[in-house]
Design a protein around this motif. Sequence first.
Motif, PDB file in Angstrom:
ATOM      1  N   CYS A 187       1.298  -1.004  -0.108  1.00 33.95           N
ATOM      2  CA  CYS A 187      -0.100   0.172  -0.087  1.00 33.95           C
ATOM      3  C   CYS A 187       0.632   1.232  -0.111  1.00 33.95           C
ATOM      4  O   CYS A 187       1.292   1.696   0.982  1.00 33.95           O
ATOM      5  CB  CYS A 187      -1.154   0.582   1.063  1.00 33.95           C
ATOM      6  N   PRO A 188       0.691   2.032  -1.012  1.00 33.56           N
ATOM      7  CA  PRO A 188       1.329   3.344  -1.334  1.00 33.56           C
ATOM      8  C   PRO A 188       1.302   3.943  -0.387  1.00 33.56           C
ATOM      9  O   PRO A 188       0.090   4.742   0.104  1.00 33.56           O
ATOM     10  CB  PRO A 188       1.999   3.499  -2.929  1.00 33.56           C
ATOM     11  N   VAL A 189       2.368   5.055   0.135  1.00 37.49           N
ATOM     12  CA  VAL A 189       1.725   6.188   1.053  1.00 37.49           C
ATOM     13  C   VAL A 189       0.845   7.298   0.918  1.00 37.49           C
ATOM     14  O   VAL A 189       1.694   7.752  -0.870  1.00 37.49           O
ATOM     15  CB  VAL A 189       3.452   6.552   1.900  1.00 37.49           C
ATOM     16  N   GLN A 190       0.023   7.488   1.410  1.00 41.79           N
ATOM     17  CA  GLN A 190      -0.596   8.525   0.523  1.00 41.79           C
ATOM     18  C   GLN A 190      -0.774   9.853   1.277  1.00 41.79           C
ATOM     19  O   GLN A 190      -1.557   9.085   2.025  1.00 41.79           O
ATOM     20  CB  GLN A 190      -2.060   8.130  -0.997  1.00 41.79           C
ATOM     21  N   LEU A 191      -1.146  11.147   1.709  1.00 40.57           N
ATOM     22  CA  LEU A 191      -1.385  11.854   1.879  1.00 40.57           C
ATOM     23  C   LEU A 191      -2.257  13.362   1.131  1.00 40.57           C
ATOM     24  O   LEU A 191      -3.544  13.459   2.459  1.00 40.57           O
ATOM     25  CB  LEU A 191      -0.545  12.984   2.428  1.00 40.57           C
ATOM     26  N   VAL A 192      -2.568  13.011   0.353  1.00 38.84           N
ATOM     27  CA  VAL A 192      -3.616  14.067  -0.344  1.00 38.84           C
ATOM     28  C   VAL A 192      -4.149  13.140  -1.442  1.00 38.84           C
ATOM     29  O   VAL A 192      -3.285  12.864  -2.291  1.00 38.84           O
ATOM     30  CB  VAL A 192      -2.646  15.099  -0.933  1.00 38.84           C
ATOM     31  N   PRO A 236      15.770  -0.742   4.601  1.00 42.70           N
ATOM     32  CA  PRO A 236      14.188  -1.061   4.800  1.00 42.70           C
ATOM     33  C   PRO A 236      13.973   0.126   3.406  1.00 42.70           C
ATOM     34  O   PRO A 236      14.651   1.493   2.807  1.00 42.70           O
ATOM     35  CB  PRO A 236      13.890   0.086   5.154  1.00 42.70           C
ATOM     36  N   SER A 237      12.297  -0.112   3.184  1.00 45.88           N
ATOM     37  CA  SER A 237      12.236   0.218   1.999  1.00 45.88           C
ATOM     38  C   SER A 237      10.122   0.629   2.098  1.00 45.88           C
ATOM     39  O   SER A 237       9.899   0.006   2.751  1.00 45.88           O
ATOM     40  CB  SER A 237      11.663  -0.703   0.467  1.00 45.88           C
ATOM     41  N   VAL A 238      10.013   1.852   1.522  1.00 46.55           N
ATOM     42  CA  VAL A 238       9.141   2.423   1.049  1.00 46.55           C
ATOM     43  C   VAL A 238       8.290   3.160  -0.408  1.00 46.55           C
ATOM     44  O   VAL A 238       9.085   2.922  -1.198  1.00 46.55           O
ATOM     45  CB  VAL A 238       8.340   3.326   2.411  1.00 46.55           C
ATOM     46  N   GLN A 239       6.925   2.595  -0.717  1.00 49.31           N
ATOM     47  CA  GLN A 239       6.510   2.844  -1.846  1.00 49.31           C
ATOM     48  C   GLN A 239       5.753   3.934  -2.013  1.00 49.31           C
ATOM     49  O   GLN A 239       4.564   4.055  -0.645  1.00 49.31           O
ATOM     50  CB  GLN A 239       6.163   1.817  -2.177  1.00 49.31           C
ATOM     51  N   VAL A 240       5.465   5.006  -2.235  1.00 46.45           N
ATOM     52  CA  VAL A 240       4.859   6.085  -1.876  1.00 46.45           C
ATOM     53  C   VAL A 240       4.147   6.606  -2.919  1.00 46.45           C
ATOM     54  O   VAL A 240       4.763   5.991  -4.277  1.00 46.45           O
ATOM     55  CB  VAL A 240       6.142   7.175  -1.554  1.00 46.45           C
ATOM     56  N   ASP A 241       2.926   7.337  -3.132  1.00 40.90           N
ATOM     57  CA  ASP A 241       2.699   7.347  -4.267  1.00 40.90           C
ATOM     58  C   ASP A 241       2.900   9.019  -4.817  1.00 40.90           C
ATOM     59  O   ASP A 241       3.770   9.802  -4.530  1.00 40.90           O
ATOM     60  CB  ASP A 241       0.886   8.241  -3.966  1.00 40.90           C
ATOM     61  N   GLY A 242       3.565   9.000  -5.928  1.00 45.95           N
ATOM     62  CA  GLY A 242       4.690  10.149  -6.356  1.00 45.95           C
ATOM     63  C   GLY A 242       3.942  10.606  -7.039  1.00 45.95           C
ATOM     64  O   GLY A 242       4.808  11.971  -7.307  1.00 45.95           O
ATOM     65  N   ASN A 243       2.789  10.948  -7.135  1.00 46.12           N
ATOM     66  CA  ASN A 243       2.356  12.138  -7.681  1.00 46.12           C
ATOM     67  C   ASN A 243       1.483  12.947  -6.597  1.00 46.12           C
ATOM     68  O   ASN A 243       0.447  14.089  -6.916  1.00 46.12           O
ATOM     69  CB  ASN A 243       1.437  11.979  -8.245  1.00 46.12           C
ATOM     70  N   ASP A 244       1.574  12.587  -4.509  1.00 44.50           N
ATOM     71  CA  ASP A 244       1.187  12.977  -4.116  1.00 44.50           C
ATOM     72  C   ASP A 244       2.541  14.082  -3.153  1.00 44.50           C
ATOM     73  O   ASP A 244       3.539  13.156  -3.051  1.00 44.50           O
ATOM     74  CB  ASP A 244       0.866  12.285  -3.199  1.00 44.50           C
ATOM     75  N   PRO A 282      21.361   2.494   4.518  1.00 44.42           N
ATOM     76  CA  PRO A 282      20.381   2.956   3.202  1.00 44.42           C
ATOM     77  C   PRO A 282      18.573   2.945   3.394  1.00 44.42           C
ATOM     78  O   PRO A 282      18.179   1.708   4.496  1.00 44.42           O
ATOM     79  CB  PRO A 282      21.177   1.908   2.544  1.00 44.42           C
ATOM     80  N   GLY A 283      18.772   3.385   2.784  1.00 43.78           N
ATOM     81  CA  GLY A 283      17.031   3.427   2.691  1.00 43.78           C
ATOM     82  C   GLY A 283      16.182   3.088   0.621  1.00 43.78           C
ATOM     83  O   GLY A 283      17.301   3.213   0.288  1.00 43.78           O
ATOM     84  N   PHE A 284      15.447   2.818   0.692  1.00 42.30           N
ATOM     85  CA  PHE A 284      15.239   2.908  -0.593  1.00 42.30           C
ATOM     86  C   PHE A 284      13.431   3.056  -1.070  1.00 42.30           C
ATOM     87  O   PHE A 284      12.044   2.622   0.170  1.00 42.30           O
ATOM     88  CB  PHE A 284      14.793   1.460  -1.192  1.00 42.30           C
ATOM     89  N   VAL A 285      13.917   4.282  -1.869  1.00 42.61           N
ATOM     90  CA  VAL A 285      12.255   4.623  -1.645  1.00 42.61           C
ATOM     91  C   VAL A 285      11.467   4.481  -3.421  1.00 42.61           C
ATOM     92  O   VAL A 285      12.175   4.789  -4.296  1.00 42.61           O
ATOM     93  CB  VAL A 285      11.770   6.481  -1.407  1.00 42.61           C
ATOM     94  N   GLU A 286      10.664   3.872  -2.910  1.00 41.79           N
ATOM     95  CA  GLU A 286      10.254   3.876  -4.641  1.00 41.79           C
ATOM     96  C   GLU A 286       8.823   5.127  -4.528  1.00 41.79           C
ATOM     97  O   GLU A 286       7.534   5.062  -4.140  1.00 41.79           O
ATOM     98  CB  GLU A 286       9.513   2.511  -4.793  1.00 41.79           C
ATOM     99  N   ALA A 287       8.529   5.608  -6.188  1.00 40.56           N
ATOM    100  CA  ALA A 287       7.677   6.462  -6.180  1.00 40.56           C
ATOM    101  C   ALA A 287       7.291   6.118  -6.958  1.00 40.56           C
ATOM    102  O   ALA A 287       7.463   6.225  -8.334  1.00 40.56           O
ATOM    103  CB  ALA A 287       8.133   7.720  -6.315  1.00 40.56           C
ATOM    104  N   LEU A 288       5.522   5.382  -7.106  1.00 37.11           N
ATOM    105  CA  LEU A 288       5.127   5.476  -8.451  1.00 37.11           C
ATOM    106  C   LEU A 288       4.421   6.637  -8.761  1.00 37.11           C
ATOM    107  O   LEU A 288       3.708   7.666  -8.488  1.00 37.11           O
ATOM    108  CB  LEU A 288       3.559   5.018  -7.384  1.00 37.11           C
ATOM    109  N   THR A 289       4.676   6.452 -10.404  1.00 36.70           N
ATOM    110  CA  THR A 289       4.437   7.834 -11.019  1.00 36.70           C
ATOM    111  C   THR A 289       4.497   7.889 -12.225  1.00 36.70           C
ATOM    112  O   THR A 289       4.283   6.224 -12.529  1.00 36.70           O
ATOM    113  CB  THR A 289       5.639   9.092 -10.711  1.00 36.70           C
ATOM    114  N   TYR A 290       4.315   8.692 -13.482  1.00 35.71           N
ATOM    115  CA  TYR A 290       3.616   7.958 -14.204  1.00 35.71           C
ATOM    116  C   TYR A 290       4.728   8.771 -15.509  1.00 35.71           C
ATOM    117  O   TYR A 290       4.441  10.169 -15.651  1.00 35.71           O
ATOM    118  CB  TYR A 290       2.775   8.323 -15.040  1.00 35.71           C
ATOM    119  N   ARG A 291       5.275   8.673 -16.371  1.00 39.09           N
ATOM    120  CA  ARG A 291       5.862   9.465 -17.316  1.00 39.09           C
ATOM    121  C   ARG A 291       4.588   9.589 -18.620  1.00 39.09           C
ATOM    122  O   ARG A 291       4.476   8.594 -19.377  1.00 39.09           O
ATOM    123  CB  ARG A 291       7.012   8.846 -18.306  1.00 39.09           C
TER     124      ARG A 291
END
Length: 362
Positions: free
Chosen positions: A7-12, A218-226, A247-256
């Motif tokens: 579940c990607p992190v989303q605040l908006v 440690p990794s986290v998936q985030v809503d890359g458009n937020d 180290p840490g890893f962030v995967e930002a889900l977005t779209y080209r």
Amino acid sequence: MTDKKVCPVQLVQPDGRRVHGSPYADAVTDVDTARLRGLYTDIVAVRRLDAEATALQRQGQLGIWAPCLGQEAAQVGSARALRPDDYVFTSYREHGVAYCRGVDPAQWPRMWRGVSLSCWDPDEYAMTNPAIVVGAQGLHAVGYALGAHLDGAEIATVVYFGDGATSQGDIAEALGFAASWGTGVVFFCQNNQWAISEPVQVQSPIPLAQRATGYGIPSVQVDGNDVLAVLAVTRGAVARARDGGGPGFVEALTYRMGPHTTSDDPTRYRSRADVAPWQARDPIERVRRLLVAEDGWDDAFAQRVHEHAEDTASAFRAGTLALGDPEPAALFDHVYSRAHPLLDEERTRFTDYLRSFEEAPS
């Protein structure tokens, strides 16, 4: 059996409504209306600059450009989480990061126009120049982070790359090295769903963030458009890196939303139906809706944002048109740090070749 659901992190939400109850909200409690307006201004300026650069390439003023259309929130949100002394290793699409690091837009066109090997002085902005070799910057970032730690610098090192780069050996080696040595580097993956014409589903059957988990990172998936969610997640990752947490890893889900580069035609491998759902998640419209909902929007502010974006684009255009063509023999400059006999011989032969045109009878 591994659970593939993340579940990607989303605040908006895309409609501008806030998501309540997320623990990551505590990381952005300082983002008041003024700061939210600042993030919106950043995103709009980056998109306008990106459009100007694309137009300049179409007009023959730039050799090539790698658009970041649709990815502005991932870049602005993460960049605004950094301190001036944190060091950034970039790929070739992080125009929003360069903007936030304070790089003069007039400096950007040098490499893209093909008149220089670089755009800016990395030490001035604590950010490397665009890296064309996919994934190579991952190893550079890990080495830099280790060196910074040995020097006693309490900084975070951040490396940006796309989903396609996670299939490169350099990123795999960087993850392994960072995990083994506990280096303070944040791997920031902008998963824009496409590695040129190859969809991310072909690259990995699991979320890319889980690849890092396999290395013990440690990794986290985030809503890359937020932009708020990206800011919150990145703040946590860089704080951990600065504090010696590794180290840490962030995967930002977005779209080209645009082409891979201006030499690409995305209509050859994806349809309008593929793009439509992501248009509804536009990062600019999301922040605008939030500002409207929270009484942070008015016509005067909108006009200021427009004027700033136009000024940014104008600076980029002026910088592009002011660049002259280099002398052909400059091709041999800055290849080696010292004189090299083979290169000297090639320079002489090339210079003689050019001179032959001047001496040829009319």
